[in-house]
Design a protein around this motif. Structure first.
Motif, PDB file in Angstrom:
ATOM      1  N   LEU A  36       0.829  -1.212   0.000  1.00  0.00           N
ATOM      2  CA  LEU A  36       0.000   0.000   0.000  1.00  0.00           C
ATOM      3  C   LEU A  36       0.865   1.264   0.000  1.00  0.00           C
ATOM      4  O   LEU A  36       0.521   2.259  -0.636  1.00  0.00           O
ATOM      5  CB  LEU A  36      -0.940  -0.007   1.202  1.00  0.00           C
ATOM      6  CG  LEU A  36      -1.987  -1.117   1.195  1.00  0.00           C
ATOM      7  CD1 LEU A  36      -2.739  -1.159   2.518  1.00  0.00           C
ATOM      8  CD2 LEU A  36      -2.937  -0.952   0.031  1.00  0.00           C
ATOM      9  N   ASP A  37       1.994   1.217   0.706  1.00  0.00           N
ATOM     10  CA  ASP A  37       2.926   2.351   0.675  1.00  0.00           C
ATOM     11  C   ASP A  37       3.425   2.591  -0.746  1.00  0.00           C
ATOM     12  O   ASP A  37       3.563   3.745  -1.173  1.00  0.00           O
ATOM     13  CB  ASP A  37       4.130   2.100   1.596  1.00  0.00           C
ATOM     14  CG  ASP A  37       3.752   2.025   3.057  1.00  0.00           C
ATOM     15  OD1 ASP A  37       2.866   2.790   3.495  1.00  0.00           O
ATOM     16  OD2 ASP A  37       4.358   1.193   3.770  1.00  0.00           O
ATOM     17  N   LEU A  38       3.703   1.515  -1.466  1.00  0.00           N
ATOM     18  CA  LEU A  38       4.167   1.662  -2.848  1.00  0.00           C
ATOM     19  C   LEU A  38       3.085   2.258  -3.743  1.00  0.00           C
ATOM     20  O   LEU A  38       3.383   3.082  -4.610  1.00  0.00           O
ATOM     21  CB  LEU A  38       4.618   0.313  -3.416  1.00  0.00           C
ATOM     22  CG  LEU A  38       5.825  -0.335  -2.752  1.00  0.00           C
ATOM     23  CD1 LEU A  38       6.191  -1.631  -3.483  1.00  0.00           C
ATOM     24  CD2 LEU A  38       7.004   0.596  -2.707  1.00  0.00           C
ATOM     25  N   ILE A  39       1.849   1.850  -3.540  1.00  0.00           N
ATOM     26  CA  ILE A  39       0.742   2.410  -4.320  1.00  0.00           C
ATOM     27  C   ILE A  39       0.609   3.901  -4.039  1.00  0.00           C
ATOM     28  O   ILE A  39       0.496   4.716  -4.962  1.00  0.00           O
ATOM     29  CB  ILE A  39      -0.576   1.666  -4.032  1.00  0.00           C
ATOM     30  CG1 ILE A  39      -0.500   0.241  -4.581  1.00  0.00           C
ATOM     31  CG2 ILE A  39      -1.768   2.415  -4.625  1.00  0.00           C
ATOM     32  CD1 ILE A  39      -1.656  -0.655  -4.156  1.00  0.00           C
ATOM     33  N   ARG A  40       0.655   4.277  -2.754  1.00  0.00           N
ATOM     34  CA  ARG A  40       0.568   5.700  -2.390  1.00  0.00           C
ATOM     35  C   ARG A  40       1.705   6.492  -3.025  1.00  0.00           C
ATOM     36  O   ARG A  40       1.497   7.576  -3.578  1.00  0.00           O
ATOM     37  CB  ARG A  40       0.643   5.866  -0.866  1.00  0.00           C
ATOM     38  CG  ARG A  40      -0.619   5.563  -0.149  1.00  0.00           C
ATOM     39  CD  ARG A  40      -0.475   5.926   1.346  1.00  0.00           C
ATOM     40  NE  ARG A  40      -1.312   5.072   2.141  1.00  0.00           N
ATOM     41  CZ  ARG A  40      -0.945   3.918   2.705  1.00  0.00           C
ATOM     42  NH1 ARG A  40       0.276   3.480   2.599  1.00  0.00           N
ATOM     43  NH2 ARG A  40      -1.800   3.210   3.397  1.00  0.00           N
ATOM     44  N   ARG A  41       2.902   5.960  -2.937  1.00  0.00           N
ATOM     45  CA  ARG A  41       4.083   6.634  -3.488  1.00  0.00           C
ATOM     46  C   ARG A  41       3.951   6.809  -5.002  1.00  0.00           C
ATOM     47  O   ARG A  41       4.249   7.872  -5.538  1.00  0.00           O
ATOM     48  CB  ARG A  41       5.337   5.807  -3.159  1.00  0.00           C
ATOM     49  CG  ARG A  41       6.625   6.458  -3.557  1.00  0.00           C
ATOM     50  CD  ARG A  41       7.813   5.583  -3.246  1.00  0.00           C
ATOM     51  NE  ARG A  41       8.078   5.539  -1.810  1.00  0.00           N
ATOM     52  CZ  ARG A  41       9.093   4.887  -1.269  1.00  0.00           C
ATOM     53  NH1 ARG A  41       9.940   4.222  -2.031  1.00  0.00           N
ATOM     54  NH2 ARG A  41       9.276   4.907   0.035  1.00  0.00           N
ATOM     55  N   ALA A  42       3.491   5.774  -5.674  1.00  0.00           N
ATOM     56  CA  ALA A  42       3.355   5.831  -7.135  1.00  0.00           C
ATOM     57  C   ALA A  42       2.318   6.872  -7.555  1.00  0.00           C
ATOM     58  O   ALA A  42       2.546   7.644  -8.493  1.00  0.00           O
ATOM     59  CB  ALA A  42       2.971   4.455  -7.683  1.00  0.00           C
ATOM     60  N   ILE A  43       1.188   6.905  -6.855  1.00  0.00           N
ATOM     61  CA  ILE A  43       0.155   7.899  -7.180  1.00  0.00           C
ATOM     62  C   ILE A  43       0.689   9.307  -6.938  1.00  0.00           C
ATOM     63  O   ILE A  43       0.501  10.205  -7.764  1.00  0.00           O
ATOM     64  CB  ILE A  43      -1.130   7.642  -6.363  1.00  0.00           C
ATOM     65  CG1 ILE A  43      -1.784   6.331  -6.814  1.00  0.00           C
ATOM     66  CG2 ILE A  43      -2.101   8.810  -6.485  1.00  0.00           C
ATOM     67  CD1 ILE A  43      -2.893   5.851  -5.896  1.00  0.00           C
ATOM     68  N   LYS A  44       1.345   9.497  -5.816  1.00  0.00           N
ATOM     69  CA  LYS A  44       1.889  10.818  -5.473  1.00  0.00           C
ATOM     70  C   LYS A  44       2.880  11.292  -6.528  1.00  0.00           C
ATOM     71  O   LYS A  44       2.829  12.440  -6.979  1.00  0.00           O
ATOM     72  CB  LYS A  44       2.553  10.757  -4.102  1.00  0.00           C
ATOM     73  CG  LYS A  44       3.130  12.078  -3.653  1.00  0.00           C
ATOM     74  CD  LYS A  44       3.791  11.963  -2.303  1.00  0.00           C
ATOM     75  CE  LYS A  44       4.446  13.271  -1.947  1.00  0.00           C
ATOM     76  NZ  LYS A  44       5.182  13.226  -0.711  1.00  0.00           N
ATOM     77  N   LYS A  46       3.328  10.077  -9.718  1.00  0.00           N
ATOM     78  CA  LYS A  46       2.739  10.139 -11.054  1.00  0.00           C
ATOM     79  C   LYS A  46       1.982  11.435 -11.274  1.00  0.00           C
ATOM     80  O   LYS A  46       2.076  12.066 -12.324  1.00  0.00           O
ATOM     81  CB  LYS A  46       1.812   8.930 -11.258  1.00  0.00           C
ATOM     82  CG  LYS A  46       0.949   8.979 -12.498  1.00  0.00           C
ATOM     83  CD  LYS A  46       1.736   8.842 -13.760  1.00  0.00           C
ATOM     84  CE  LYS A  46       0.805   8.842 -14.958  1.00  0.00           C
ATOM     85  NZ  LYS A  46       1.508   8.902 -16.203  1.00  0.00           N
ATOM     86  N   TYR A  47       1.223  11.851 -10.276  1.00  0.00           N
ATOM     87  CA  TYR A  47       0.362  13.020 -10.421  1.00  0.00           C
ATOM     88  C   TYR A  47       0.911  14.260  -9.712  1.00  0.00           C
ATOM     89  O   TYR A  47       0.226  15.258  -9.588  1.00  0.00           O
ATOM     90  CB  TYR A  47      -1.059  12.693  -9.964  1.00  0.00           C
ATOM     91  CG  TYR A  47      -1.650  11.623 -10.839  1.00  0.00           C
ATOM     92  CD1 TYR A  47      -2.074  11.915 -12.136  1.00  0.00           C
ATOM     93  CD2 TYR A  47      -1.735  10.308 -10.421  1.00  0.00           C
ATOM     94  CE1 TYR A  47      -2.578  10.927 -12.977  1.00  0.00           C
ATOM     95  CE2 TYR A  47      -2.248   9.317 -11.239  1.00  0.00           C
ATOM     96  CZ  TYR A  47      -2.659   9.633 -12.513  1.00  0.00           C
ATOM     97  OH  TYR A  47      -3.150   8.643 -13.336  1.00  0.00           O
ATOM     98  N   GLU A  48       2.174  14.145  -9.258  1.00  0.00           N
ATOM     99  CA  GLU A  48       2.879  15.262  -8.613  1.00  0.00           C
ATOM    100  C   GLU A  48       2.028  15.911  -7.528  1.00  0.00           C
ATOM    101  O   GLU A  48       1.847  17.126  -7.482  1.00  0.00           O
ATOM    102  CB  GLU A  48       3.308  16.294  -9.663  1.00  0.00           C
ATOM    103  CG  GLU A  48       4.249  15.702 -10.691  1.00  0.00           C
ATOM    104  CD  GLU A  48       4.618  16.671 -11.820  1.00  0.00           C
ATOM    105  OE1 GLU A  48       4.150  17.818 -11.811  1.00  0.00           O
ATOM    106  OE2 GLU A  48       5.383  16.256 -12.686  1.00  0.00           O
ATOM    107  N   LEU A  49       1.496  15.079  -6.658  1.00  0.00           N
ATOM    108  CA  LEU A  49       0.641  15.555  -5.579  1.00  0.00           C
ATOM    109  C   LEU A  49       1.491  15.988  -4.385  1.00  0.00           C
ATOM    110  O   LEU A  49       2.519  15.398  -4.082  1.00  0.00           O
ATOM    111  CB  LEU A  49      -0.321  14.451  -5.138  1.00  0.00           C
ATOM    112  CG  LEU A  49      -1.258  13.924  -6.223  1.00  0.00           C
ATOM    113  CD1 LEU A  49      -2.034  12.720  -5.707  1.00  0.00           C
ATOM    114  CD2 LEU A  49      -2.199  15.015  -6.678  1.00  0.00           C
ATOM    115  N   ASP A  50       1.034  17.018  -3.705  1.00  0.00           N
ATOM    116  CA  ASP A  50       1.687  17.466  -2.480  1.00  0.00           C
ATOM    117  C   ASP A  50       1.125  16.686  -1.317  1.00  0.00           C
ATOM    118  O   ASP A  50      -0.041  16.309  -1.306  1.00  0.00           O
ATOM    119  CB  ASP A  50       1.428  18.958  -2.239  1.00  0.00           C
ATOM    120  CG  ASP A  50       2.142  19.835  -3.256  1.00  0.00           C
ATOM    121  OD1 ASP A  50       3.236  19.453  -3.717  1.00  0.00           O
ATOM    122  OD2 ASP A  50       1.604  20.907  -3.591  1.00  0.00           O
TER     123      ASP A  50
END
Length: 53
Positions: A36-44, A46-50
């Motif tokens: 789940l940490d990897l999924i969160r990291r990838a989304i962050k 990929k979409y350059e989220l703060d």
């Protein structure tokens, strides 16, 4: 930062692969990571989220 919980479905093979990657990254980064940490990291990334962490 306030978090919300969401539910998603992913293929079982993805989960297995992500769990294996999480083990590798945990060793490399000397910390405990979950798939789940990897999924969160990838989304962050990929979409350059703060994050407010």
């Amino acid at each position: 930062m306030k978090n919300v919980q969401i539910n998603i479905s992913i293929p079982e093979t993805w989960k297995s692969e992500l769990e294996n990657l999480a083990r590798v990254y945990s060793v490399e980064e000397e910390t405990t990571l979950t798939y789940l940490d990897l999924i969160r990291r990838a989304i962050k990334e990929k979409y350059e989220l703060d994050s407010d962490e």
